[in-house]
Design a protein around this motif. Structure first.
Motif, short mmCIF file in Angstrom:
data_model
loop_
_atom_site.label_atom_id
_atom_site.label_comp_id
_atom_site.label_asym_id
_atom_site.label_seq_id
_atom_site.Cartn_x
_atom_site.Cartn_y
_atom_site.Cartn_z
N VAL A 154 -38.13 -33.42 22.78
CA VAL A 154 -36.90 -34.00 22.22
C VAL A 154 -37.19 -35.36 21.61
CG1 VAL A 154 -34.57 -34.81 22.74
CG2 VAL A 154 -35.42 -32.71 23.80
N ALA A 155 -37.96 -36.20 22.31
CA ALA A 155 -38.26 -37.53 21.82
C ALA A 155 -39.06 -37.49 20.52
CB ALA A 155 -39.03 -38.32 22.88
N VAL A 156 -40.09 -36.65 20.47
CA VAL A 156 -40.91 -36.55 19.26
C VAL A 156 -40.11 -35.92 18.11
CG1 VAL A 156 -42.97 -35.47 18.26
CG2 VAL A 156 -43.07 -36.50 20.54
N SER A 157 -39.24 -34.99 18.42
CA SER A 157 -38.38 -34.41 17.38
C SER A 157 -37.51 -35.49 16.75
CB SER A 157 -37.50 -33.31 17.97
OG SER A 157 -38.26 -32.23 18.45
N LEU A 158 -36.94 -36.35 17.57
CA LEU A 158 -36.10 -37.45 17.07
C LEU A 158 -36.91 -38.39 16.18
CD1 LEU A 158 -33.51 -39.14 17.02
CD2 LEU A 158 -34.23 -40.15 19.19
N LEU A 159 -38.08 -38.81 16.65
CA LEU A 159 -38.92 -39.71 15.88
C LEU A 159 -39.37 -39.07 14.57
CD1 LEU A 159 -41.15 -41.19 18.74
CD2 LEU A 159 -39.27 -42.33 17.53
N THR A 160 -39.70 -37.77 14.62
CA THR A 160 -40.15 -37.07 13.43
C THR A 160 -39.03 -36.98 12.40
OG1 THR A 160 -41.68 -35.77 14.77
CG2 THR A 160 -41.19 -34.95 12.57
N ALA A 161 -37.82 -36.70 12.85
CA ALA A 161 -36.68 -36.61 11.93
C ALA A 161 -36.48 -37.92 11.18
CB ALA A 161 -35.42 -36.23 12.70
N VAL A 162 -36.56 -39.03 11.89
CA VAL A 162 -36.38 -40.34 11.27
C VAL A 162 -37.53 -40.64 10.31
CG1 VAL A 162 -36.21 -42.82 11.70
CG2 VAL A 162 -35.04 -41.20 13.21
N ALA A 163 -38.78 -40.38 10.78
CA ALA A 163 -39.95 -40.69 9.97
C ALA A 163 -40.01 -39.84 8.70
CB ALA A 163 -41.22 -40.47 10.80
N ALA A 164 -39.51 -38.60 8.76
CA ALA A 164 -39.56 -37.71 7.61
C ALA A 164 -38.50 -38.00 6.58
CB ALA A 164 -39.45 -36.26 8.08
N GLY A 165 -37.64 -38.95 6.86
CA GLY A 165 -36.65 -39.35 5.87
C GLY A 165 -35.35 -38.59 5.92
N ILE A 166 -35.10 -37.85 7.00
CA ILE A 166 -33.80 -37.21 7.14
C ILE A 166 -32.74 -38.30 7.30
CG2 ILE A 166 -32.39 -35.71 8.62
CD1 ILE A 166 -34.89 -34.16 9.32
N PRO A 167 -31.67 -38.28 6.53
CA PRO A 167 -30.62 -39.31 6.67
C PRO A 167 -30.18 -39.44 8.13
CG PRO A 167 -30.19 -37.95 4.75
CD PRO A 167 -31.34 -37.31 5.47
N LEU A 168 -30.02 -40.67 8.58
CA LEU A 168 -29.72 -40.89 9.99
C LEU A 168 -28.47 -40.16 10.44
CD1 LEU A 168 -30.58 -44.69 10.36
CD2 LEU A 168 -32.00 -42.70 10.85
N ALA A 169 -27.49 -40.06 9.55
CA ALA A 169 -26.25 -39.36 9.91
C ALA A 169 -26.49 -37.87 10.12
CB ALA A 169 -25.19 -39.57 8.83
N ASP A 170 -27.56 -37.34 9.52
CA ASP A 170 -27.85 -35.91 9.62
C ASP A 170 -28.85 -35.58 10.73
OD1 ASP A 170 -26.19 -35.44 7.47
OD2 ASP A 170 -27.82 -35.52 6.00
N VAL A 171 -29.42 -36.60 11.35
CA VAL A 171 -30.43 -36.36 12.38
C VAL A 171 -29.89 -35.54 13.56
CG1 VAL A 171 -31.89 -37.48 14.14
CG2 VAL A 171 -31.91 -38.29 11.78
N PRO A 172 -28.71 -35.89 14.12
CA PRO A 172 -28.21 -35.08 15.24
C PRO A 172 -28.05 -33.61 14.88
CG PRO A 172 -26.99 -37.14 15.11
CD PRO A 172 -27.83 -37.05 13.87
N ALA A 173 -27.55 -33.33 13.68
CA ALA A 173 -27.39 -31.94 13.26
C ALA A 173 -28.74 -31.25 13.12
CB ALA A 173 -26.63 -31.87 11.94
N ALA A 174 -29.74 -31.97 12.61
CA ALA A 174 -31.07 -31.39 12.47
C ALA A 174 -31.66 -31.06 13.84
CB ALA A 174 -31.98 -32.35 11.72
N LEU A 175 -31.44 -31.94 14.81
CA LEU A 175 -31.95 -31.69 16.16
C LEU A 175 -31.25 -30.50 16.81
CD1 LEU A 175 -32.14 -35.37 17.51
CD2 LEU A 175 -34.05 -33.96 16.75
N MET A 176 -29.93 -30.48 16.74
CA MET A 176 -29.18 -29.46 17.44
C MET A 176 -29.28 -28.09 16.77
SD MET A 176 -28.30 -30.98 20.04
CE MET A 176 -27.51 -29.52 20.71
N SER A 177 -29.49 -28.08 15.46
CA SER A 177 -29.59 -26.80 14.77
C SER A 177 -30.77 -25.99 15.28
CB SER A 177 -29.72 -27.04 13.26
OG SER A 177 -29.90 -25.82 12.58
N GLY A 178 -31.95 -26.62 15.35
CA GLY A 178 -33.12 -25.90 15.86
C GLY A 178 -33.01 -25.56 17.33
N PHE A 179 -32.42 -26.48 18.10
CA PHE A 179 -32.29 -26.27 19.54
C PHE A 179 -31.33 -25.12 19.84
CE2 PHE A 179 -30.44 -27.42 23.74
CZ PHE A 179 -31.60 -27.38 24.48
#
Length: 471
Positions: free
Chosen positions: A40-65
């Motif tokens: 979960v921690a690395v997924s969060l860091l990867t989402a931010v580092a890859a340039g996913i808009p911060l507002a979309d990060v929670p959706a990106a995390l929960m979609s795969g989960f």
């Protein structure tokens, strides 16, 4: 969540993905952080580092989960319930004894693999594996040695069928996207899957099992009962009794039940697609409903309770057994879901889109190009199905332009499936499922499961490439 427009080029995104995988392995294998927390921690860091808009990060995390949990949690839960009932009553032992008596001790891994090839025709990889777990564990307990000697060939059989042979969704979608014939893909896929499994999974899996000694886990089914168990009375007490062992036909029937229900769903769905059955036929919808994998397993669990309980346990005792089976798998489900989260973040980052654009015109033979693109997507984002369908869509225009025959298209499907199979690692939810089911740490899983998946995929590609030259 769909992939966003890539914030960086393919090179930068690949570097981010490589650093993320390295960090994940470091946290789990060196720092010894719990795999769920690390994922979960690395997924969060990867989402931010890859340039996913911060507002979309929670959706990106929960979609795969949530997507992974939706496909895995019910299958694993019902599967271990069924496995616990079969193991407790001695049903798994009966089936294992019958297989061994027919094939012999030395051929036990071969017998399990052949059975898995048959059962894997309509059943998805994860569902088939969880249903077979009590049989794998029982055979391994009887003969001793590493669980991998029996588990890897069996898992490899389900993986081969799932990747190559219709009606599994990956090869069906790939054949459809490239304008191929599903029937020809099926007819060619069965022998390709069997030969590739024997070379790339059975021979390799049994050798890895001899090399890596992994103890038989008690995580899912508790300690061995050997026909004598403690039957709960439903009120917390228990009395030791000798269970009445079910007949071989009863056990085989329970294992065949989900197979038949799922196969029925496949047949009805195919007839509907072909127009032989009307889309609005209520009876057909009902048959397809009970043939959905979670529903089929639910029906099988209920049937197991009804069939196995007389003279063996009460309904409250069955509830207690199933409750005991569910507790230990919470970590398996959560870690598998988190593995899906990590792969989902990589997909949402646009790495797949960046890769396909950079590899779409590299001047290689089409069958090799298909394999390499699928391999790159598999390594980058984890999902075999996504790698399969994305690659098929990418090369579909070239396939149409060359006017390839249905046989050639089927071989392309196998090449893509081969690339989508190799190098299963930490961004693949299946990696975590196998790791936890067989009680392996991450390092051992990389040295065994990842190696076997790679040899299986390479075997499929070599067969497809050879047939490409002669057909």
């Amino acid at each position: 969540m769909e992939a966003i427009e890539p914030a960086y080029g393919a090179g930068v995104l690949l570097l981010i993905a490589a650093v993320a995988v390295a960090l994940l392995l470091f946290l789990i294998m060196k720092v010894k952080i719990h795999a769920f927390v690390a994922l979960v921690a690395v997924s969060l860091l990867t989402a931010v580092a890859a340039g996913i808009p911060l507002a979309d990060v929670p959706a990106a995390l929960m979609s795969g989960f949530s997507g992974t949990l939706g496909s895995v949690a019910l299958l694993v839960a019902f599967g271990v319930m069924l496995g616990r009932l079969l193991e407790y009553t001695g049903g798994a032992q009966v089936l294992a004894d019958t297989l061994i008596n027919r094939f012999g001790e030395k051929r036990a891994p071969l017998a399990l693999g052949i059975a898995a090839l048959i059962f894997g025709f309509p059943i998805f990889f994860d569902a088939g594996l969880v249903v077979f777990l009590p049989i794998i564990f029982t055979v391994a307990r009887r003969f001793g040695g590493s669980i991998l000697k029996y588990g890897l060939p069996t898992a490899g059989a389900f993986a081969a069928m799932h990747a190559i042979v219709p009606p599994h969704p990956g090869p069906v979608a790939a054949a459809d996207l490239m304008g191929g014939d599903i029937g020809i893909t099926l007819l060619l896929g069965i022998p390709v899957a069997i030969i590739a499994w024997f070379v790339g999974a059975y021979l390799v899996g049994t050798r890895l099992g001899d090399r890596f000694d992994v103890d038989i886990p008690d995580l899912l089914f508790g300690e061995e009962n050997a026909g004598v168990d403690e039957t709960a009375d439903g009120s917390g007490g228990s009395t030791a009794v000798r269970t009445k062992v079910p007949a071989f036909g009863v056990v085989l029937g329970l294992l065949l039940l989900p197979f038949l229900l799922i196969a029925l769903n496949t047949v009805v769905g195919t007839l509907r697609t072909g127009g032989q059955i009307a889309d609005d036929a209520a009876w057909a919808s009902g048959l397809q409903l009970i043939g959905q994998t979670p529903v089929a397993l639910l029906i099988t669990v209920i049937a197991a309770v009804v069939v196995l309980s007389p003279g063996r346990f009460t309904i409250p005792a069955a509830t207690k057994l199933m409750d005991e089976a569910l507790g230990p798998i919470a970590a398996i489900i959560l870690i598998t879901g988190a593995g899906g989260m990590f792969g989902g973040v990589l997909r949402a980052s646009g790495i797949g889109q960046a890769l396909t654009e950079s590899l779409s015109d590299v001047g290689l033979p089409l069958i090799l190009q298909a394999f390499l693109i699928a391999t790159a997507l598999r390594v980058a984002q984890g999902s075999a199905t996504v790698a399969l369908t994305t690659t098929a869509g990418l090369i579909s225009a070239q396939v149409a332009a060359e006017g390839l025959s249905d046989v050639k298209i089927a071989l392309l499907v196998f090449a893509v499936a081969a690339g989508a199979t190799v190098l299963s690692h930490v961004n693949d939810s299946g990696f975590w499922l196998v790791s936890r089911f067989f009680g392996m740490d991450e390092k051992t899983t990389l040295k065994t499961w990842t190696v076997m998946e790679t040899t299986l995929g390479l075997a499929v590609f070599v067969l497809a490439a050879l047939l490409w030259l002669v057909l």
